[in-house]
Each structure stands twice: as C-alpha cells, then as structure tokens.
Motif scaffolding. Sequence first.
Motif, PDB file in Angstrom:
ATOM      1  N   LYS A 197       6.675  47.047  29.585  1.00  0.00           N
ATOM      2  CA  LYS A 197       8.115  46.822  29.540  1.00  0.00           C
ATOM      3  C   LYS A 197       8.403  45.336  29.444  1.00  0.00           C
ATOM      4  O   LYS A 197       7.685  44.520  30.017  1.00  0.00           O
ATOM      5  CB  LYS A 197       8.798  47.387  30.787  1.00  0.00           C
ATOM      6  CG  LYS A 197       8.791  48.891  30.827  1.00  0.00           C
ATOM      7  CD  LYS A 197       9.580  49.407  32.006  1.00  0.00           C
ATOM      8  CE  LYS A 197       9.583  50.920  31.989  1.00  0.00           C
ATOM      9  NZ  LYS A 197      10.412  51.470  33.070  1.00  0.00           N
ATOM     10  N   LEU A 256      11.213  50.952  14.481  1.00  0.00           N
ATOM     11  CA  LEU A 256      10.890  50.354  15.780  1.00  0.00           C
ATOM     12  C   LEU A 256      10.273  51.373  16.734  1.00  0.00           C
ATOM     13  O   LEU A 256       9.447  51.020  17.579  1.00  0.00           O
ATOM     14  CB  LEU A 256      12.141  49.745  16.419  1.00  0.00           C
ATOM     15  CG  LEU A 256      12.667  48.477  15.765  1.00  0.00           C
ATOM     16  CD1 LEU A 256      14.018  48.105  16.351  1.00  0.00           C
ATOM     17  CD2 LEU A 256      11.687  47.330  15.948  1.00  0.00           C
ATOM     18  N   TYR A 259       7.562  51.197  19.852  1.00  0.00           N
ATOM     19  CA  TYR A 259       8.200  51.113  21.168  1.00  0.00           C
ATOM     20  C   TYR A 259       8.663  52.485  21.633  1.00  0.00           C
ATOM     21  O   TYR A 259       9.233  53.260  20.867  1.00  0.00           O
ATOM     22  CB  TYR A 259       9.396  50.158  21.122  1.00  0.00           C
ATOM     23  CG  TYR A 259       8.992  48.768  20.698  1.00  0.00           C
ATOM     24  CD1 TYR A 259       8.498  47.865  21.626  1.00  0.00           C
ATOM     25  CD2 TYR A 259       9.061  48.389  19.367  1.00  0.00           C
ATOM     26  CE1 TYR A 259       8.091  46.593  21.235  1.00  0.00           C
ATOM     27  CE2 TYR A 259       8.650  47.119  18.964  1.00  0.00           C
ATOM     28  CZ  TYR A 259       8.168  46.235  19.902  1.00  0.00           C
ATOM     29  OH  TYR A 259       7.766  45.001  19.509  1.00  0.00           O
ATOM     30  N   LYS A 260       8.429  52.752  22.896  1.00  0.00           N
ATOM     31  CA  LYS A 260       8.887  53.993  23.506  1.00  0.00           C
ATOM     32  C   LYS A 260      10.404  53.932  23.722  1.00  0.00           C
ATOM     33  O   LYS A 260      11.082  54.951  23.625  1.00  0.00           O
ATOM     34  CB  LYS A 260       8.165  54.174  24.849  1.00  0.00           C
ATOM     35  CG  LYS A 260       8.425  55.461  25.545  1.00  0.00           C
ATOM     36  CD  LYS A 260       7.561  55.539  26.794  1.00  0.00           C
ATOM     37  CE  LYS A 260       7.724  56.869  27.480  1.00  0.00           C
ATOM     38  NZ  LYS A 260       6.849  56.951  28.655  1.00  0.00           N
ATOM     39  N   PHE A 271      13.875  51.030  23.059  1.00  0.00           N
ATOM     40  CA  PHE A 271      14.284  49.737  22.514  1.00  0.00           C
ATOM     41  C   PHE A 271      15.799  49.645  22.542  1.00  0.00           C
ATOM     42  O   PHE A 271      16.478  50.522  22.014  1.00  0.00           O
ATOM     43  CB  PHE A 271      13.795  49.572  21.069  1.00  0.00           C
ATOM     44  CG  PHE A 271      13.676  48.144  20.629  1.00  0.00           C
ATOM     45  CD1 PHE A 271      12.465  47.482  20.705  1.00  0.00           C
ATOM     46  CD2 PHE A 271      14.784  47.454  20.155  1.00  0.00           C
ATOM     47  CE1 PHE A 271      12.351  46.152  20.311  1.00  0.00           C
ATOM     48  CE2 PHE A 271      14.677  46.136  19.757  1.00  0.00           C
ATOM     49  CZ  PHE A 271      13.455  45.485  19.841  1.00  0.00           C
ATOM     50  N   TYR A 327      12.802  46.510  26.009  1.00  0.00           N
ATOM     51  CA  TYR A 327      11.902  47.402  25.300  1.00  0.00           C
ATOM     52  C   TYR A 327      10.770  47.877  26.194  1.00  0.00           C
ATOM     53  O   TYR A 327      10.479  47.288  27.237  1.00  0.00           O
ATOM     54  CB  TYR A 327      11.316  46.699  24.071  1.00  0.00           C
ATOM     55  CG  TYR A 327      10.663  45.377  24.424  1.00  0.00           C
ATOM     56  CD1 TYR A 327       9.315  45.319  24.735  1.00  0.00           C
ATOM     57  CD2 TYR A 327      11.398  44.195  24.483  1.00  0.00           C
ATOM     58  CE1 TYR A 327       8.717  44.120  25.083  1.00  0.00           C
ATOM     59  CE2 TYR A 327      10.811  42.996  24.827  1.00  0.00           C
ATOM     60  CZ  TYR A 327       9.473  42.964  25.126  1.00  0.00           C
ATOM     61  OH  TYR A 327       8.883  41.783  25.492  1.00  0.00           O
ATOM     62  N   GLU A 328      10.160  48.981  25.763  1.00  0.00           N
ATOM     63  CA  GLU A 328       8.941  49.467  26.377  1.00  0.00           C
ATOM     64  C   GLU A 328       7.970  49.767  25.247  1.00  0.00           C
ATOM     65  O   GLU A 328       8.230  50.624  24.393  1.00  0.00           O
ATOM     66  CB  GLU A 328       9.189  50.729  27.206  1.00  0.00           C
ATOM     67  CG  GLU A 328       7.946  51.212  27.916  1.00  0.00           C
ATOM     68  CD  GLU A 328       8.186  52.403  28.824  1.00  0.00           C
ATOM     69  OE1 GLU A 328       7.175  52.944  29.311  1.00  0.00           O
ATOM     70  OE2 GLU A 328       9.345  52.802  29.026  1.00  0.00           O
ATOM     71  N   LYS A 329       6.875  49.029  25.220  1.00  0.00           N
ATOM     72  CA  LYS A 329       5.873  49.190  24.165  1.00  0.00           C
ATOM     73  C   LYS A 329       5.102  50.492  24.362  1.00  0.00           C
ATOM     74  O   LYS A 329       4.947  50.958  25.482  1.00  0.00           O
ATOM     75  CB  LYS A 329       4.906  47.998  24.188  1.00  0.00           C
ATOM     76  CG  LYS A 329       5.592  46.659  23.966  1.00  0.00           C
ATOM     77  CD  LYS A 329       4.621  45.517  23.854  1.00  0.00           C
ATOM     78  CE  LYS A 329       3.986  45.164  25.171  1.00  0.00           C
ATOM     79  NZ  LYS A 329       3.130  43.949  25.071  1.00  0.00           N
ATOM     80  N   VAL A 353       0.735  46.447  21.083  1.00  0.00           N
ATOM     81  CA  VAL A 353       1.999  46.129  20.409  1.00  0.00           C
ATOM     82  C   VAL A 353       2.460  44.733  20.842  1.00  0.00           C
ATOM     83  O   VAL A 353       2.465  44.410  22.035  1.00  0.00           O
ATOM     84  CB  VAL A 353       3.087  47.182  20.748  1.00  0.00           C
ATOM     85  CG1 VAL A 353       4.429  46.798  20.159  1.00  0.00           C
ATOM     86  CG2 VAL A 353       2.651  48.557  20.266  1.00  0.00           C
ATOM     87  N   GLU A 359       5.025  41.475  21.379  1.00  0.00           N
ATOM     88  CA  GLU A 359       6.409  41.298  21.845  1.00  0.00           C
ATOM     89  C   GLU A 359       7.296  41.186  20.605  1.00  0.00           C
ATOM     90  O   GLU A 359       6.881  40.600  19.599  1.00  0.00           O
ATOM     91  CB  GLU A 359       6.535  40.027  22.690  1.00  0.00           C
ATOM     92  CG  GLU A 359       5.536  39.917  23.835  1.00  0.00           C
ATOM     93  CD  GLU A 359       5.549  41.092  24.782  1.00  0.00           C
ATOM     94  OE1 GLU A 359       6.638  41.579  25.138  1.00  0.00           O
ATOM     95  OE2 GLU A 359       4.456  41.555  25.159  1.00  0.00           O
ATOM     96  N   PRO A 360       8.525  41.707  20.649  1.00  0.00           N
ATOM     97  CA  PRO A 360       9.383  41.710  19.457  1.00  0.00           C
ATOM     98  C   PRO A 360      10.088  40.370  19.193  1.00  0.00           C
ATOM     99  O   PRO A 360      11.302  40.294  19.031  1.00  0.00           O
ATOM    100  CB  PRO A 360      10.377  42.831  19.758  1.00  0.00           C
ATOM    101  CG  PRO A 360      10.488  42.831  21.243  1.00  0.00           C
ATOM    102  CD  PRO A 360       9.111  42.473  21.748  1.00  0.00           C
TER     103      PRO A 360
END
Length: 152
Positions: free
Chosen positions: A4, A92, A96-97, A99, A120-122, A127, A129-130
């Motif tokens: 997260k 996305l 990501y789980k 976003f 977000y939660e990867k 993954v 960081e965005p």
Amino acid sequence: MGLKGKLTAQIEMKAGGDLFHELVRYEPQQIPNISPTTIQGCDLHEGDWGNVGSVYFWKYTLDGKQGVAKDVIESIDEEKKSMTFKVIEGDLMKLYKAFKVGFHVDTHGGIDLVTWTLEYEKLNDDVEEPLSMLGFCIKLAKDVEAHHLKAT
C-alpha cells in the motif's frame, strides 16, 4: 516493501484553482481538447457529470502507451474544491488491487495550489510506485493552466 502507498504532489495554479476544479467536476469531457497528449477521451457511462457515484471512461497516454480507465466519483467537497476518483476497471488494475486519484485546491497567500494524491495497493512487490501517474497528473494541471492563461 509495502504493497500500500500514497503519493502526493502540489502545483501552483496561476489560472485559478476554481477553474481547475470546475473543469474536472462539470466538464471533464473538455479535457481532451485542452490536454490531448495526456487525455484522449472522457465519456460518461453512468450518472450525471460531476456527481458522486457517476462513472467515467477515460482514454489516456501514460509513458507513451495508450491506456483506459473506468472510474467512479467517490467524493466531492465543494468547500475544499476536492474530488476523489476510484479506478474500477482498466489498465491500472493490471498492476494495482486498488487505485484512487484525488485532488484538492488550497489558497495560501493569494496563490492557488492544486494538490494531487494517489492512493494505491500494488498487486505484488514487483510493481513500481506510480510516479509516472503522478507526473501525468501534474502535466494535466499545467496543460489546463496554460489553456486558461492563453484564453484570457
């Protein structure tokens, strides 16, 4: 490394934060005309423009790649000039789980500031960081500002 995360960026808006908030809330379908290299389309799928619960479908370019996102307006606060969008489908969601993209407008010393927040939660530790999505949001705000300054 945690799955997260939260990223925040703030940018000065010389054209006025009210204009930015009103554009994104009430006329997001105009954004492709203002920032065509960033957003190529915004369609209303459910609800009404600018209302909580409404669902938008976006076409965008991120890192030179075409992408799509379907999101729902999760919250709006007129006093804080803020909105939060929860991504529910699209590219996305391959990484990501969960976003969320949000922004709010503050005024400090007569200067309007747009603050973007990505939560977000990867899906996994591989993954990234965005950060490029945060840069995307900053570019969008700068394009909106340039458009409004040119129009005045």
